[in-house]
Design an enzyme around this catalytic site. Structure first.
Site, PDB file in Angstrom:
ATOM      1  N   GLU A 295      -8.326   4.015  -8.296  1.00 26.36           N
ATOM      2  CA  GLU A 295      -7.188   3.890  -8.854  1.00 26.36           C
ATOM      3  C   GLU A 295      -7.190   2.949 -10.202  1.00 26.36           C
ATOM      4  O   GLU A 295      -7.882   1.998 -10.427  1.00 26.36           O
ATOM      5  CB  GLU A 295      -6.248   2.875  -7.789  1.00 26.36           C
ATOM      6  CG  GLU A 295      -5.895   3.765  -6.622  1.00 26.36           C
ATOM      7  CD  GLU A 295      -5.398   2.831  -5.559  1.00 26.36           C
ATOM      8  OE1 GLU A 295      -4.525   1.778  -6.023  1.00 26.36           O
ATOM      9  OE2 GLU A 295      -5.309   3.292  -4.381  1.00 26.36           O
TER      10      GLU A 295
ATOM     11  N   GLU B 165      -7.757   0.247   1.376  1.00 29.68           N
ATOM     12  CA  GLU B 165      -7.390  -0.912   1.496  1.00 29.68           C
ATOM     13  C   GLU B 165      -7.175  -1.394   2.951  1.00 29.68           C
ATOM     14  O   GLU B 165      -5.953  -1.876   3.393  1.00 29.68           O
ATOM     15  CB  GLU B 165      -6.009  -1.435   0.659  1.00 29.68           C
ATOM     16  CG  GLU B 165      -6.381  -1.359  -0.767  1.00 29.68           C
ATOM     17  CD  GLU B 165      -6.993  -2.391  -1.265  1.00 29.68           C
ATOM     18  OE1 GLU B 165      -7.586  -3.177  -0.644  1.00 29.68           O
ATOM     19  OE2 GLU B 165      -6.980  -2.515  -2.559  1.00 29.68           O
TER      20      GLU B 165
HETATM   21  C1  IPT Z   1      -3.287  -0.392  -4.668  1.00 27.06           C
HETATM   22  C2  IPT Z   1      -3.008   0.572  -3.436  1.00 27.06           C
HETATM   23  O1  IPT Z   1      -4.223   0.857  -3.127  1.00 27.06           O
HETATM   24  C3  IPT Z   1      -2.013   1.566  -3.824  1.00 27.06           C
HETATM   25  O2  IPT Z   1      -1.732   2.116  -2.498  1.00 27.06           O
HETATM   26  C4  IPT Z   1      -0.905   0.924  -4.528  1.00 27.06           C
HETATM   27  O3  IPT Z   1      -0.234  -0.050  -3.422  1.00 27.06           O
HETATM   28  C5  IPT Z   1      -1.389   0.230  -5.499  1.00 27.06           C
HETATM   29  O4  IPT Z   1      -2.239  -0.582  -5.505  1.00 27.06           O
HETATM   30  C6  IPT Z   1      -0.086  -0.251  -6.483  1.00 27.06           C
HETATM   31  O5  IPT Z   1       1.057   0.563  -6.829  1.00 27.06           O
HETATM   32  S1  IPT Z   1      -4.061  -1.737  -4.118  1.00 27.06           S
HETATM   33  C7  IPT Z   1      -3.521  -3.359  -5.210  1.00 27.06           C
HETATM   34  C8  IPT Z   1      -4.219  -4.517  -4.259  1.00 27.06           C
HETATM   35  C9  IPT Z   1      -4.515  -3.092  -6.351  1.00 27.06           C
END
Ligand code: IPT
Length: 981
Positions: free
Chosen positions: A493, A416
């Site tokens: 993720e 990000e």
């Molecule tokens: C995403 C991040 O990459 C991760 O570090 C963490 O913050 C996660 O979200 C939530 O827990 S970024 C998000 C804008 C999808």
């Protein structure tokens, strides 16, 4: 010299000065002086509070306190009061005004001093001082001589100390600033913590650097090895017959065993020069994108991964090797095969452990600039040439440090950080150094033509499916679009494991497995970053954002892991283990065969032992082993039931128990592995061999009106409210319709923000009103209505109570309740749950049930629940989510027995099944608590018997529950039977 002028490096964008060229991390037998241990420490409030003379060897620091190195200084007093300053949590927002490269004037600065003795014979003329990790920026002096400064917290920094080190006593002084220009590049979703948080050592120089290239050709089984070293050295790998050879090779070896997560074969060897020996562990493997499919050693590589931050509830980001090992073993034991090192390179010892035990690693650079998203990425460092050296420096330090690990199969530029030319430049630099691994990056769900893997975070299932079919939406840039269409895909993720959840794991996995382009994903995230605290009354709890008085923070968003802060697996991890199991077992009762499908990458199933159990009403009536011919990766086989199994099934069929008969087949390790003992189960399957006989209808007893009550068999009801008050000798309250649950994090957050809609509809403050109480010859009928103040909508309810006539059957105490619910008015929101709740006197109770178990399960997270007979206690049924919320549901319970110390056991039967939650406190207390220690048994055991729950989904970051798991408010009927024993 003016101190603030000398601190200009803190805010300049340069990655550091005076440092040595980055190189591989390795251990050698060259002399080392470890500098971990107690250091003198003082925390200055800012740059105007620095200690004059700190670097001087003669400075008197005797009055200073001692601080352990490595450590995060805020964690020094944990549990209890923080040591120096306090931890602070933000997710994406910077905890200071965004004004790069400037940082707050109040810049806490740790001043460290450490005296050490150089042992006789130590080669002082050629030595390096190595820091494995310092957060966020630091300057170093040895014996008063300034060596340089550095940034890039989770990356190593080395200084040449050949001319500063002296025989005998030496004094090292380090100034560590909490904030620096580097903080703008380190906006990861985690606690802001500072200090020398990884090890420090003085190392004699010898072999500078080396780069092992060990490829595997799956067509020929040949391994090719070449090692580039500086300076030149000799290479030995006795197992491959290589002794004192020229490392450059290249050498080919026939029939090597390739390295994989399943068989992490490492060939031990060494590099030697005159006086030094460096140990090597070589794993042959080749990662390639072939026709848009990610492959390792010629076979599709599918990640069943987790995102791992480094975390310990007592020490923050400083981890012992035991903790790192605990993570690796827990992952392996839960069928996890891959780790994304979110969002920075981990302690190198973690990668050593991944090499040893077998985990594919997506190694991510220490880079995130998420806070610029609030300005629509205006001023983002990723696209500003002034930051280019810092970006390249970080990429190079990661690749150089970790390049020799067979476990590292792909590089990630960071997380990000938006988009921009500096990211493209990082990718180009990485390729220059290492063209053997694909590159991944996604920021704001965009990448660029410089990546080799198409990654998205939190995609919906439909989106993943479309990508799997090659039908994703076009990007604006046609060239980039074409490039992306040729790439394999990962969900870098997905399945946000915050609080109770994630739901949807099985649904995602089914899609990942149906298209070769999909190389799986990484659940967000491995561990809850809770901080161990002790309340004033001495009760322990885990702190999250806001608990340290932060000016801005993001609450419990930091507690979103598959394991709790103490590394106990959460139900989410148990579910993930089941969903990703590498053998799939299907029981076909009609043809009396068992299907076994292998999803292994490289190993056949010969290492597993299969065993079966037949259970009648959850009680074992037979068990044995099943011999299964080894199934190759990607293959499947059908095995007929062996004679002893068939005989056990036939015998069970003859028993007229009237109960369900289940066959369970387990696949477990036949022998010990490095990561678990023999007998560990990796997969299982179940089949229903005989359903239960439905309860026969019985002659209904009449409800009798007494002076003070209505009776129906052994049940007693309040004449006015129609509420059940007593069953035989058991006092109870309820059951009554209940639709409220303490909102989960997934209910609270996300686009749907359902909890807010529920509260607006008054679901947390419903009033129950009895309308009619009608005793009759065939039972008692009570009608009622559940509605909130101010609301014109409500739920109409009919409770229909029936029981057998005395003497009319074996079980004369059975009391049936049928509940009919009819929504009245508008119901734009789904219901949190639909069931009845009741309570008994007690602070704990034994619970035995036959249904899914042993763990918690909800309708979209129930794969791990096997049907069987289980025992627990009410207290043990609670799942301690860091922020208290709905938890502990046991799904599809056929029958249960609840035994308190205040009367006979209560028997509950679902007609046919019911979800059961038992708690020593009420829903309101659960919903009101911020931390677990606020929940205390209040003297009554609450029982929730639900016909259904709203699904869990993963909306705290990602999609909500799938449509089929939404609990729509609609006319419904469910039934349950009670008895006492
Ligand atoms: C995403 C991040 O990459 C991760 O570090 C963490 O913050 C996660 O979200 C939530 O827990 S970024 C998000 C804008 C999808």
């Amino acid at each position: 010299m003016n101190i603030s002028e000398s601190s200009a490096y803190v805010e300049d964008r340069s990655p550091g000065s005076g440092r040595l060229r980055p190189r591989a991390a390795f251990t050698s037998d060259a002399p080392v002086i470890p500098l971990d241990g107690a250091w003198r420490f003082r925390l200055a409030t800012g740059l105007d509070d620095l200690t004059e003379g700190l670097p001087e060897a003669g400075f008197d620091d005797a009055a200073w306190e001692l601080l352990e190195v490595p450590s995060c200084w805020q964690m020094a007093g944990i549990p209890g009061k923080p040591g120096y300053g306090a931890p602070a949590y933000t997710n994406t927002q910077y905890p200071f005004p965004v004004d790069p490269p400037r940082v707050p004037e109040q810049n806490p600065t740790g001043e460290y001093r450490r005296a050490f003795d150089v042992p006789d014979g130590f080669p002082i003329e050629d030595t390096v001082l190595r820091f494995e990790g310092v957060d966020s920026c630091f300057a170093v002096w040895l014996n008063g001589i300034r060596l340089g400064d550095g940034k890039g917290s989770r990356l190593p920094t080395e200084f040449d100390i050949s001319s500063a080190l002296c025989p005998g006593r030496n004094v090292l002084a380090v100034r560590v600033h909490q904030w620096s220009s580097g903080s703008y590049l380190e906006d990861q979703d985690m606690w802001w913590l500072s200090g020398i948080f990884r090890s420090v050592s003085v190392i004699a120089r010898g072999i500078e650097d080396f780069f092992v290239r060990a490829d595997f050709d799956h067509r020929t089984g040949r391994g090719t090895l070449s090692v580039r070293t500086t300076p030149s050295a000799r290479l030995s790998i006795p197992e491959l017959g290589l002794i004192d050879a020229d490392p450059a090779g290249p050498y080919t070896f026939e029939g090597v065993t390739a390295w994989s997560d399943e068989e992490p074969k490492l060939y031990e060897g060494s590099l030697t020069t005159g006086g030094e020996r460096v140990g090597l562990r070589i794993g042959f493997r080749t990662v390639a994108v072939v026709d848009g499919v990610l492959t390792a050693n010629g076979r599709p590589l599918t990640f069943r991964g987790v995102n791992r931050h480094e975390w310990h509830p007592l020490t923050g980001r400083t981890l012992t090797e035991e903790t790192m090992l605990a993570d690796v073993l827990l992952m392996k034991q839960h069928n996890v095969n891959a780790v994304r090192t979110s969002h920075y390179p981990p302690d190198t010892r973690f990668l050593d452990l991944c090499d040893t035990h077998g985990l594919w690693v997506l190694d991510e650079c220490d880079l995130e600039t998420h806070g610029f998203a609030y300005a629509n990425w205006r001023g983002n460092p990723s696209d500003d040439p002034a930051w280019l050296p810092a970006y390249l420096d970080r990429a190079e330090r990661m690749v150089q440090r970790d390049k020799n690990h067979p476990c590292v199969v792909a590089w990630s530029l960071g997380n990000e950080a938006g988009t921009g030319q500096n990211l493209a430049a990082m990718a180009a630099l990485i390729r220059e150094h290492d063209d053997s691994r694909p590159i991944h990056y996604t920021g704001n769900n965009e990448s660029g033509s410089y990546v080799d893997i198409y990654g998205l975070m939190y995609p919906g299932i439909d989106e993943v499916e479309a990508i799997g079919r090659g039908r994703e939406q076009r990007t604006t840039d046609p060239a980039e679009d074409e490039h992306r269409r040729g790439l394999p895909f990962i969900a870098c993720e997905y399945a946000h494991a915050m609080g109770n959840g994630p739901g949807l794991l099985a649904e995602y996995q089914a899609v990942f497995e149906s298209h070769p382009r999909l190389a799986g994903g990484f659940v967000w995230e491995w561990i809850d970053h809770g901080i161990a605290q002790v309340a004033e009354d001495g009760s322990p709890f885990y702190a999250y954002g806001g608990d340290f008085g932060e000016e801005i923070h993001d609450g419990n968003f930091v507690a979103d892991g598959l394991v709790f802060p103490d590394r106990t697996p959460s139900p989410g991890l148990v579910e993930y283990k089941k969903v990703i199991e590498p053998v799939r077992i299907v029981i076909d009762a009609s043809t009396r065969r068992i299907g076994i499908r292998s999803l292994h990458h490289s190993r056949d199933t010969g290492y597993l032992r299969f065993s079966w159990t037949v259970e009648d009403d959850g009680k074992p009536v037979g068990s044995g082993e099943l011999s299964v011919p080894p199934v190759a990766p990607g293959n499947e086989t059908l095995v007929p039931w062996p004679d002893d199994l068939a005989a056990a099934v036939d015998a069970a069929a003859k028993e007229a128990s009237g109960c369900e008969v289940w066959l369970t087949l387990r696949a477990a390790l036949a022998e010990d592995a490095s990561w678990v003992d023999a007998g560990h189960e990796i997969g299982w399957g179940q089949g229903l061999l005989r359903p239960s006989t439905p309860p026969t209808d019985f002659t209904l007893a009449a409800a009798l009106v007494r002076e003070d009550a209505i009776t129906l068999g052994v049940a007693r009801f309040d004449r006015r409210t129609g509420a059940l008050t007593r069953l035989g000798a058991l006092d109870l309250e309820g059951p009554r319709l209940d639709v409220w649950r303490a909102p989960t994090d997934n209910d609270e957050l996300g686009l749907a923000a359902e909890a807010a809609a529920w509260r607006a509809a008054g679901l947390d403050r419903m009033h129950h009103r009895t309308l009619t109480v009608e005793p009759g010859p065939s039972g008692l009928v009570v009608s009622a209505r559940l509605a909130a103040s101010g609301s014109c909508s409500g739920l109409g309810i009919v409770y229909r109570w029936t029981t057998r006539q005395a003497g009319a059957g074996a079980d004369a105490t059975g009391l049936r309740l049928q509940v009919t619910v009819t929504p009245e008015g508008d119901w734009p929101v789904p219901l949190p749950r639909l069931g009845v709740s009741m309570s008994l006197l007690g602070t704990d109770a034994d619970v035995e049930w036959f249904g899914r178990g042993p763990g918690e399960a909800y309708r979209d997270s129930q794969a791990a629940g096997r049907v069987g007979r289980f025992r627990s206690t009410v207290v043990a049924l609670q799942t301690p989510y860091v922020r208290p919320q709905e938890n502990g549901n046991r799904r599809e319970v056929r029958h249960a027995r609840i035994t308190t110390s205040h009367g006979p056991s209560l028997l509950i039967s679902g007609l046919p099944v019911i979800d059961l939650t038992a708690r020593p406190w009420g829903t309101a207390a659960l919903a009101a608590a911020d931390h677990h220690n606020q929940l205390r048994p209040d003297g009554r055991i609450r029982l929730h018997l639900d016909s259904e729950h709203h699904g869990l989904g993963t909306a705290s970051c990602g999609p909500p529950q799938s449509p089929q798991h939404v609990l729509v408010a609609a006319p419904a009927t469910f039934a349950v039977e009670f008895a006492v024993d």
